[in-house]
Design an enzyme around this catalytic site. Structure first.
Site, PDB file in Angstrom:
ATOM      1  N   HIS A   1      39.571  41.291  42.228  1.00 26.81           N
ATOM      2  CA  HIS A   1      38.529  40.712  41.368  1.00 26.81           C
ATOM      3  C   HIS A   1      39.130  39.877  40.231  1.00 26.81           C
ATOM      4  O   HIS A   1      39.282  40.343  39.105  1.00 26.81           O
ATOM      5  CB  HIS A   1      37.668  41.847  40.806  1.00 26.81           C
TER       6      HIS A   1
ATOM      7  N   HIS B   1      38.953  35.959  38.354  1.00 23.13           N
ATOM      8  CA  HIS B   1      38.352  34.637  38.213  1.00 23.13           C
ATOM      9  C   HIS B   1      39.457  33.672  37.792  1.00 23.13           C
ATOM     10  O   HIS B   1      39.779  33.558  36.610  1.00 23.13           O
ATOM     11  CB  HIS B   1      37.237  34.671  37.165  1.00 23.13           C
TER      12      HIS B   1
ATOM     13  N   ASN C   1      32.791  31.846  41.565  1.00 19.27           N
ATOM     14  CA  ASN C   1      31.870  31.198  40.607  1.00 19.27           C
ATOM     15  C   ASN C   1      32.591  30.193  39.720  1.00 19.27           C
ATOM     16  O   ASN C   1      32.676  30.327  38.522  1.00 19.27           O
ATOM     17  CB  ASN C   1      31.150  32.259  39.752  1.00 19.27           C
TER      18      ASN C   1
ATOM     19  N   HIS D   1      27.826  41.982  42.961  1.00 16.41           N
ATOM     20  CA  HIS D   1      27.570  42.165  41.531  1.00 16.41           C
ATOM     21  C   HIS D   1      26.119  42.619  41.464  1.00 16.41           C
ATOM     22  O   HIS D   1      25.203  41.839  41.699  1.00 16.41           O
ATOM     23  CB  HIS D   1      27.790  40.827  40.806  1.00 16.41           C
TER      24      HIS D   1
ATOM     25  N   HIS E   1      32.729  46.347  39.987  1.00 14.37           N
ATOM     26  CA  HIS E   1      32.644  46.814  38.586  1.00 14.37           C
ATOM     27  C   HIS E   1      31.455  47.738  38.279  1.00 14.37           C
ATOM     28  O   HIS E   1      30.569  47.410  37.491  1.00 14.37           O
ATOM     29  CB  HIS E   1      32.667  45.650  37.585  1.00 14.37           C
TER      30      HIS E   1
ATOM     31  N   ASP F   1      38.529  42.289  37.050  1.00 14.56           N
ATOM     32  CA  ASP F   1      37.519  41.313  36.626  1.00 14.56           C
ATOM     33  C   ASP F   1      38.096  40.402  35.535  1.00 14.56           C
ATOM     34  O   ASP F   1      37.424  40.108  34.535  1.00 14.56           O
ATOM     35  CB  ASP F   1      36.232  41.980  36.139  1.00 14.56           C
TER      36      ASP F   1
ATOM     37  N   GLY G   1      33.037  38.036  29.602  1.00 10.41           N
ATOM     38  CA  GLY G   1      34.299  38.227  30.311  1.00 10.41           C
ATOM     39  C   GLY G   1      35.495  38.062  29.401  1.00 10.41           C
ATOM     40  O   GLY G   1      35.416  37.377  28.383  1.00 10.41           O
TER      41      GLY G   1
HETATM   42  O1  DOR Z   1      31.738  39.184  32.400  1.00 12.25           O
HETATM   43  C1  DOR Z   1      31.793  38.564  33.456  1.00 12.25           C
HETATM   44  N1  DOR Z   1      32.437  37.386  33.527  1.00 12.25           N
HETATM   45  N2  DOR Z   1      31.165  39.056  34.522  1.00 12.25           N
HETATM   46  C2  DOR Z   1      31.023  38.322  35.646  1.00 12.25           C
HETATM   47  O2  DOR Z   1      30.423  38.787  36.559  1.00 12.25           O
HETATM   48  C3  DOR Z   1      31.543  36.944  35.716  1.00 12.25           C
HETATM   49  C4  DOR Z   1      32.668  36.761  34.794  1.00 12.25           C
HETATM   50  C5  DOR Z   1      33.067  35.309  34.599  1.00 12.25           C
HETATM   51  O3  DOR Z   1      33.160  34.588  35.584  1.00 12.25           O
HETATM   52  O4  DOR Z   1      33.358  34.917  33.477  1.00 12.25           O
HETATM   53 ZN    ZN Z   2      33.791  39.134  38.049  1.00  9.24          ZN
END
Ligand code: DOR
Ligand code: ZN
Length: 421
Positions: A54, A56, A88, A177, A230, A302, A321
């Site tokens: 997980h 990003h 994303n 999610h 998560h 995450d 995040g």
């Molecule tokens: O807090 C988060 N940030 N939760 C998510 O599901 C996406 C992530 C992000 O891409 O910044």
């Molecule tokens: Zn995430």
């Protein structure tokens, strides 16, 4: 590639030596085979390199937040040798064209990686087309049931079922999610001028719990692999526990939902803004219980880097995040030192189970013939979290100032030493 000998290490609970040859673990035992390079580890412990399902990574149109070089450095510092990139992005990983853009950007990566592909109401034909190419570098599908720094979320039951059908057909887990968008909107409407202290109310636990119930019941019908990302509430841990043997169900938790709760928002402010939100101490406890009784299968960071300037905005504008790659393993080793769970359980959660769930061949264990993705740890090394020293571009943390014991000393990816403290 010259052979490397890691000698006098603790490996699989025993004092022994490990020879790396051609990216592979060639020998484990008490002999000292010849090697071009030797590291005397003086009893330090070697564990399988961490797989983080997980992450990003961003890059593309958000390279200012993170790119594949900075994410690699952060992962290596954290003992992480494989990451799965979340979709994303700008542009989102929703079709072959955008996946190819990501693939190109990922070429400088210093770690192993795979991609998670978003499944939405709009991209199902393109998704099938992508999967028909039998991509080796796709780990899973990702389904958002609410917006979270992205617009790619799905609300209808029928669409979720179609996505689960695809998951079953192509034998790829769906990572969900589980927060529900409509539910978040209902709670959001109750707070006209919200602050960070309302985040846990707005993205209410009810929204996660209902979403989790919904997707479990659909996965029971369809029979696909369901991986819940998560998990943040005690109720969800309980629901997952009861349903675990009734379908192909897997549960991921994050270090922050295990170790942090709303009480840190006073000092941390928006640095602690994350989706799903930080919950309560009772939830932390139940997540720990889930780790011990094996309801929890994996730990994902995450890692969600944003610009410091964005995080310093007022609550409604600040994105959710924060970075997690560099802090995860030290934080978790500290938990092992506190005897909250044993090291063997941590290894299962951070590499063994991930390899099984996502079908990663010859990974997740230290066995002869397996890939030499290895992390050397020092259970006695102390640390203090100072975000200014992070390798990620996101130099802030809700853990700022925290201290603990147990850290990463070396990280080998496919037999190559990529990090040494
Ligand atoms: O807090 C988060 N940030 N939760 C998510 O599901 C996406 C992530 C992000 O891409 O910044
Ligand atoms: Zn995430």
């Amino acid at each position: 590639m010259p052979a490397i000998l890691l000698k006098n290490a603790t490996i699989n609970g025993k004092k022994q030596n490990l020879l790396i040859k051609n990216n592979i673990i060639d020998y484990i035992g008490t002999n000292f085979p010849d090697a071009e390079k030797e590291y005397d580890l003086q009893n330090l412990t070697v564990i399988p390199g961490i797989t983080d399902p997980h992450v990003h990574v961003r890059d593309l149109q958000q390279a200012e937040k993170e790119d594949w070089t900075s994410v690699s450095e952060a992962a290596l510092r954290g003992g992480i040798t494989t990451i799965f990139d979340m979709p994303n992005n700008k542009p989102p990983t929703v079709n072959l064209k955008n996946l190819n853009l990501k693939r190109k950007k990922a070429e400088p990566a210093k770690i192993n990686y795979k991609f998670n592909i978003a499944a939405t109401a709009e991209n199902l034909p393109e998704l099938k087309e992508l999967l028909e190419t039998k991509p080796e570098d796709v780990a899973a599908l990702k389904l958002f049931l609410a917006g979270s720094n992205s617009g790619e979320y799905v609300t209808g039951k029928e669409v979720i079922k179609r996505i689960f059908d695809i998951s079953l057909k192509y034998d790829l887990p769906v990572i969900v999610h589980t927060e529900l968008q409509k539910c978040i909107e209902k709670y959001s409407a109750k707070i006209p001028t919200p602050t960070i202290f309302d985040h846990n109310f707005i993205r209410n636990r009810e929204c996660s719990i209902k979403g989790t119930e919904r997707v479990i019941s659909l996965a029971k019908e369809i029979g696909n692999k369901l991986y819940l990302a998560h998990i943040s509430t005690k109720e969800e841990i309980e629901i997952i526990k009861t349903n675990k043997d009734k379908c192909r169900l897997y549960c991921e938790i994050t270090p922050h939902h295990l170790l942090l709760n709303e009480t840190i928002l006073e000092p941390a402010g928006n640095f602690g803004k994350v989706n799903p939100p930080l919950r309560s101490k009772k939830d932390n406890k139940k997540i720990l219980q889930g780790i011990i009784d094996k309801t929890v299968d994996t730990i994902g960071t995450d890692h969600a880097p944003h610009l410091l300037s964005e995080k310093l905005k007022d609550y409604p504008e600040a994105p959710s995040g924060f970075p997690g790659l560099e802090t995860a393993l030290p934080l978790l080793l500290n938990e092992v030192n506190k005897e909250h769970f044993p090291l063997n359980r941590l290894i299962e959660l951070t590499s063994g189970n991930t390899a099984k769930i996502f079908n990663l061949k010859k990974k997740g264990k230290i066995i002869e013939g397996y890939f030499a993705d290895l992390t050397v740890i020092d259970m006695n090394k102390t640390w203090k979290i100072e975000a200014k020293n992070f390798k990620t571009k996101a130099k802030y943390s809700p853990y700022e100032g925290m201290t603990g014991t147990g850290d990463v000393v070396m990280t080998f990816v496919n037999g190559n030493l990529k990090y040494k403290c």
